[in-house]
Design an enzyme around this catalytic site. Sequence first.
Site, PDB file in Angstrom:
ATOM      1  N   ALA A  52     -10.402  -6.088  13.330  1.00 36.77           N
ATOM      2  CA  ALA A  52      -8.996  -5.986  13.683  1.00 36.77           C
ATOM      3  C   ALA A  52      -8.449  -6.548  14.887  1.00 36.77           C
ATOM      4  O   ALA A  52      -7.123  -6.806  14.668  1.00 36.77           O
ATOM      5  CB  ALA A  52      -8.868  -4.052  13.710  1.00 36.77           C
ATOM      6  N   GLY A  80     -26.713  -3.413   1.808  1.00 32.15           N
ATOM      7  CA  GLY A  80     -26.002  -4.328   2.820  1.00 32.15           C
ATOM      8  C   GLY A  80     -26.236  -3.474   4.188  1.00 32.15           C
ATOM      9  O   GLY A  80     -25.741  -2.648   4.500  1.00 32.15           O
ATOM     10  N   HIS A 105     -19.718   5.196  40.818  1.00 35.80           N
ATOM     11  CA  HIS A 105     -20.980   5.806  40.660  1.00 35.80           C
ATOM     12  C   HIS A 105     -20.524   7.262  40.523  1.00 35.80           C
ATOM     13  O   HIS A 105     -19.804   7.778  41.112  1.00 35.80           O
ATOM     14  CB  HIS A 105     -21.715   5.598  41.914  1.00 35.80           C
ATOM     15  CG  HIS A 105     -23.030   6.375  41.723  1.00 35.80           C
ATOM     16  ND1 HIS A 105     -24.315   6.149  40.794  1.00 35.80           N
ATOM     17  CD2 HIS A 105     -23.425   7.668  42.516  1.00 35.80           C
ATOM     18  CE1 HIS A 105     -24.979   7.095  41.194  1.00 35.80           C
ATOM     19  NE2 HIS A 105     -24.558   8.242  41.678  1.00 35.80           N
ATOM     20  N   GLY A 161     -20.472  -7.006   2.254  1.00 33.23           N
ATOM     21  CA  GLY A 161     -19.369  -7.926   2.826  1.00 33.23           C
ATOM     22  C   GLY A 161     -17.948  -7.834   2.391  1.00 33.23           C
ATOM     23  O   GLY A 161     -17.691  -7.062   1.464  1.00 33.23           O
ATOM     24  N   GLY A 164      -0.578  -0.402   8.330  1.00 35.64           N
ATOM     25  CA  GLY A 164      -1.680  -0.244   9.099  1.00 35.64           C
ATOM     26  C   GLY A 164      -2.925  -0.941   8.443  1.00 35.64           C
ATOM     27  O   GLY A 164      -3.887  -1.157   9.093  1.00 35.64           O
ATOM     28  N   GLY A 165      -2.595  -1.239   7.146  1.00 33.26           N
ATOM     29  CA  GLY A 165      -3.593  -2.258   6.346  1.00 33.26           C
ATOM     30  C   GLY A 165      -5.026  -1.439   6.172  1.00 33.26           C
ATOM     31  O   GLY A 165      -5.126  -0.019   6.305  1.00 33.26           O
ATOM     32  N   ARG A 176       0.836  -1.080   0.128  1.00 35.49           N
ATOM     33  CA  ARG A 176       0.125   0.103   0.053  1.00 35.49           C
ATOM     34  C   ARG A 176       0.953   1.243  -0.077  1.00 35.49           C
ATOM     35  O   ARG A 176       0.479   2.322  -0.441  1.00 35.49           O
ATOM     36  CB  ARG A 176      -0.942  -0.026   1.145  1.00 35.49           C
ATOM     37  CG  ARG A 176      -1.908   0.878   1.258  1.00 35.49           C
ATOM     38  CD  ARG A 176      -2.760   0.729   2.683  1.00 35.49           C
ATOM     39  NE  ARG A 176      -3.426  -0.287   2.969  1.00 35.49           N
ATOM     40  CZ  ARG A 176      -4.688  -0.643   2.424  1.00 35.49           C
ATOM     41  NH1 ARG A 176      -5.466   0.444   1.858  1.00 35.49           N
ATOM     42  NH2 ARG A 176      -5.276  -1.934   2.644  1.00 35.49           N
ATOM     43  N   ILE A 213     -20.667  -2.078   8.555  1.00 36.79           N
ATOM     44  CA  ILE A 213     -20.066  -1.067   7.721  1.00 36.79           C
ATOM     45  C   ILE A 213     -20.932  -0.394   7.068  1.00 36.79           C
ATOM     46  O   ILE A 213     -20.904   1.292   7.150  1.00 36.79           O
ATOM     47  CB  ILE A 213     -18.987  -1.621   6.730  1.00 36.79           C
ATOM     48  CG1 ILE A 213     -17.931  -2.372   7.653  1.00 36.79           C
ATOM     49  CG2 ILE A 213     -18.707  -0.549   5.773  1.00 36.79           C
ATOM     50  CD1 ILE A 213     -16.823  -3.097   6.549  1.00 36.79           C
ATOM     51  N   VAL A 247     -30.629  -5.929  -4.454  1.00 35.66           N
ATOM     52  CA  VAL A 247     -30.390  -4.910  -5.512  1.00 35.66           C
ATOM     53  C   VAL A 247     -30.086  -5.809  -6.955  1.00 35.66           C
ATOM     54  O   VAL A 247     -29.407  -6.834  -6.711  1.00 35.66           O
ATOM     55  CB  VAL A 247     -29.289  -3.883  -5.312  1.00 35.66           C
ATOM     56  CG1 VAL A 247     -28.902  -3.152  -6.513  1.00 35.66           C
ATOM     57  CG2 VAL A 247     -29.609  -2.931  -4.059  1.00 35.66           C
TER      58      VAL A 247
HETATM   59  C1  LIG Z   1     -15.038   0.620   6.674  1.00 34.37           C
HETATM   60  C2  LIG Z   1     -14.367  -0.361   7.514  1.00 34.37           C
HETATM   61  C3  LIG Z   1     -14.590  -0.011   9.069  1.00 34.37           C
HETATM   62  C4  LIG Z   1     -14.082  -1.158   9.711  1.00 34.37           C
HETATM   63  N1  LIG Z   1     -14.226  -0.842  10.935  1.00 34.37           N
HETATM   64  C5  LIG Z   1     -13.652  -1.920  12.109  1.00 34.37           C
HETATM   65  C6  LIG Z   1     -13.932  -1.596  13.499  1.00 34.37           C
HETATM   66  O1  LIG Z   1     -14.362  -0.650  13.864  1.00 34.37           O
HETATM   67  N2  LIG Z   1     -13.385  -2.563  14.168  1.00 34.37           N
HETATM   68  C7  LIG Z   1     -12.635  -3.545  13.826  1.00 34.37           C
HETATM   69  O2  LIG Z   1     -12.221  -4.572  14.553  1.00 34.37           O
HETATM   70  N3  LIG Z   1     -12.540  -3.889  12.439  1.00 34.37           N
HETATM   71  C8  LIG Z   1     -12.979  -2.868  11.589  1.00 34.37           C
HETATM   72  N4  LIG Z   1     -12.969  -3.235  10.208  1.00 34.37           N
HETATM   73  C9  LIG Z   1     -12.123  -4.547   9.611  1.00 34.37           C
HETATM   74  C10 LIG Z   1     -10.945  -4.627   9.679  1.00 34.37           C
HETATM   75  O3  LIG Z   1     -10.286  -3.326   9.086  1.00 34.37           O
HETATM   76  C11 LIG Z   1     -10.127  -5.695   9.220  1.00 34.37           C
HETATM   77  O4  LIG Z   1     -10.703  -6.763  10.076  1.00 34.37           O
HETATM   78  C12 LIG Z   1      -8.708  -5.656   9.453  1.00 34.37           C
HETATM   79  O5  LIG Z   1      -7.900  -4.738   9.011  1.00 34.37           O
HETATM   80  C13 LIG Z   1      -8.196  -6.936   9.293  1.00 34.37           C
HETATM   81  O6  LIG Z   1      -6.802  -6.863   9.324  1.00 34.37           O
HETATM   82  P1  LIG Z   1      -5.699  -7.854   8.604  1.00 34.37           P
HETATM   83  O7  LIG Z   1      -4.346  -7.649   9.010  1.00 34.37           O
HETATM   84  O8  LIG Z   1      -6.217  -9.179   8.437  1.00 34.37           O
HETATM   85  O9  LIG Z   1      -5.796  -7.149   7.057  1.00 34.37           O
HETATM   86  P2  LIG Z   1      -5.857  -5.922   6.550  1.00 34.37           P
HETATM   87  O10 LIG Z   1      -5.999  -4.752   7.407  1.00 34.37           O
HETATM   88  O11 LIG Z   1      -6.688  -5.835   5.163  1.00 34.37           O
HETATM   89  O12 LIG Z   1      -4.363  -5.686   5.940  1.00 34.37           O
HETATM   90  C14 LIG Z   1      -3.769  -6.531   4.897  1.00 34.37           C
HETATM   91  C15 LIG Z   1      -2.663  -5.663   4.220  1.00 34.37           C
HETATM   92  O13 LIG Z   1      -1.979  -6.644   3.227  1.00 34.37           O
HETATM   93  C16 LIG Z   1      -1.590  -5.685   2.093  1.00 34.37           C
HETATM   94  N5  LIG Z   1      -1.502  -6.863   1.110  1.00 34.37           N
HETATM   95  C17 LIG Z   1      -2.295  -7.677   0.564  1.00 34.37           C
HETATM   96  N6  LIG Z   1      -1.773  -8.631  -0.324  1.00 34.37           N
HETATM   97  C18 LIG Z   1      -0.397  -8.055  -0.469  1.00 34.37           C
HETATM   98  C19 LIG Z   1       1.071  -8.549  -1.084  1.00 34.37           C
HETATM   99  N7  LIG Z   1       0.917  -9.646  -1.986  1.00 34.37           N
HETATM  100  N8  LIG Z   1       2.005  -7.936  -0.867  1.00 34.37           N
HETATM  101  C20 LIG Z   1       2.130  -6.913   0.088  1.00 34.37           C
HETATM  102  N9  LIG Z   1       1.050  -6.633   0.907  1.00 34.37           N
HETATM  103  C21 LIG Z   1      -0.079  -7.037   0.681  1.00 34.37           C
HETATM  104  C22 LIG Z   1      -2.738  -4.991   1.973  1.00 34.37           C
HETATM  105  O14 LIG Z   1      -2.259  -3.774   1.107  1.00 34.37           O
HETATM  106  C23 LIG Z   1      -3.155  -4.493   3.381  1.00 34.37           C
HETATM  107  O15 LIG Z   1      -2.578  -3.314   3.774  1.00 34.37           O
HETATM  108  C24 LIG Z   1     -13.415  -2.159   9.362  1.00 34.37           C
HETATM  109  C25 LIG Z   1     -13.079  -2.433   7.907  1.00 34.37           C
HETATM  110  C26 LIG Z   1     -13.754  -1.512   6.941  1.00 34.37           C
HETATM  111  C27 LIG Z   1     -13.487  -1.738   5.361  1.00 34.37           C
END
Ligand SMILES: Cc1cc2nc3c(=O)[nH]c(=O)nc-3n(C[C@H](O)[C@H](O)[C@H](O)COP(=O)(O)OP(=O)(O)OC[C@H]3O[C@@H](n4cnc5c(N)ncnc54)[C@H](O)[C@@H]3O)c2cc1C
Length: 467
Positions: free
Chosen positions: A322, A181, A446, A273, A40-41, A36, A185, A238
């Site tokens: 997360a 949905g 309290h 989803g 921080g994903g 990315r 989210i 939809v």
């Molecule tokens: C709008 C929204 C709101 C959300 N709100 C919440 C919340 O309030 N609380 C909560 O707990 N969860 C929430 N989530 C869900 C949460 O974001 C995910 O569950 C969490 O980010 C998952 O973490 P992860 O590390 O598994 O993957 P991700 O966070 O998706 O990280 C994966 C990373 O891997 C990278 N990647 C993929 N393939 C490759 C590759 N081949 N080489 C290098 N890099 C790669 C991607 O670029 C990405 O940055 C929300 C999600 C969304 C979309």
Amino acid sequence: MANQFDAVVIGGGPGGYNAAIRLGQLGLKAACIDARGTFGGTCLNVGCIPSKALLHASERFEEARKDFAKLGIKAEVSLDLPAMMAEKSKVVGELTKGVEFLLKKNKCEAIVGTGRIVSPGKVEVKARDGALRTLQTRNIVIATGSDVMPLAGAEVDEERIVSSTGALSLKQVPKRLIVVGGGYIGLELGSVWRRLGSEVTVVEFLDRIAPGLDGEIGKQFQRILARQGLAFRLSTKVVGVEKGSDALKVQIQPAQGGAAETLETDVLLVSIGRRPYTDGLGLEEVGVARDARGRIVTDGHFQTNVEGLWAIGDCREGPMLAHKAEDEAVACAENIAGRKGHVNYDAIPSVVYTAPEVASVGKTEEELKAAGIVYKTGKFPFTANARAKTIAATEGFAKVLADAKTDRVLGVHILGAEAGNLIQEAAFAIEMGASSEDIARTSHAHPTLTEAVRQAAMGVEGWTMQM
Ligand SMILES: Cc1cc2nc3c(=O)[nH]c(=O)nc-3n(C[C@H](O)[C@H](O)[C@H](O)COP(=O)(O)OP(=O)(O)OC[C@H]3O[C@@H](n4cnc5c(N)ncnc54)[C@H](O)[C@@H]3O)c2cc1C
């Protein structure tokens, strides 16, 4: 030696970066790769953090418009959307930088690029300029997360037909917004734009919103959101979208089939989803097993069927949250280091950050009934909680479910202000195998909202005192 590691983590989200940090703490040489450009994903860049920043700002906006006068505060309020978005981006920027700092602090190399598994023990990284680097490693942790689930007939352009990512950065408040949905989210982002002035309609295939919630909580939650102005079209799907020059024409149909109808909207948010993201990783070539939904299959220790390859977070089974990814990261890193990491899936809370919030941990009443477990229930409404009165947040209630024989806490469900913070006491109770009496006899300050949880716990044995 620069390309030789104990563990290479692919993905820098809450799963990946926490795994890399824990590996570093345990004395292993780790690298964390993310394509990315910022770490921080999904969570930090386009998920939890920007959505919570907008939920906070839009809630204050609505509060200032609707509730300040009651408190004796006079204010002229208007919206500066670019400033609201800039504040959100600032928060995201600071937190993603923070992750880079933490990786460095724990001696993990943060690498920007796309990772591909060439063979067990070998990862090729393609940098943004196309340069290739090959890393040798004893372990590979796959933490590539998830991506938006596409909706047939509604191709996302991130302007008029948006995913959650586009909905976090709209340039103006749409007059009408249709959310496809009714999961958390869609409900969170639908709430943001309703508060900022959109007419929002949520179209949901099932006959209820947020289907994972305890049924009683879910029903009251939907009534509250409807009162706030969200319109719901349940048991509806939809089936197509036509892009007119000034409006989108959205064809909907009863979920089980029947006469179609057309709704007009300015923006359509597709939030049906998320699906595991493992594109281009080379999983077929190295023979990593996946299930029918494309999720990487692991054993209870997060090992895949290929020795030295591990998987955590959204790309494997379990709730896409997360903190679930973080919990698995810690356990997986500890297993790689020869320790005994594990995750208790019964004690993972989940939160919907609307106003009021909804939070739960453990089993719902429906799950307990289906499993034939005999349980007792204690409930307490926020209307009877002193702190809730003082902050004018009396909607909702807390509910504690405990085993009828042992009194062990099996599930806690809260609809109300600060539910996301309140649930942590319940998660801790479940993790510790506590009884409802343990919660009821623990001193709670309290006046706090936490007293509602205590009173609900008292209710399990029938001695709720403040109602
Ligand atoms: C709008 C929204 C709101 C959300 N709100 C919440 C919340 O309030 N609380 C909560 O707990 N969860 C929430 N989530 C869900 C949460 O974001 C995910 O569950 C969490 O980010 C998952 O973490 P992860 O590390 O598994 O993957 P991700 O966070 O998706 O990280 C994966 C990373 O891997 C990278 N990647 C993929 N393939 C490759 C590759 N081949 N080489 C290098 N890099 C790669 C991607 O670029 C990405 O940055 C929300 C999600 C969304 C979309």
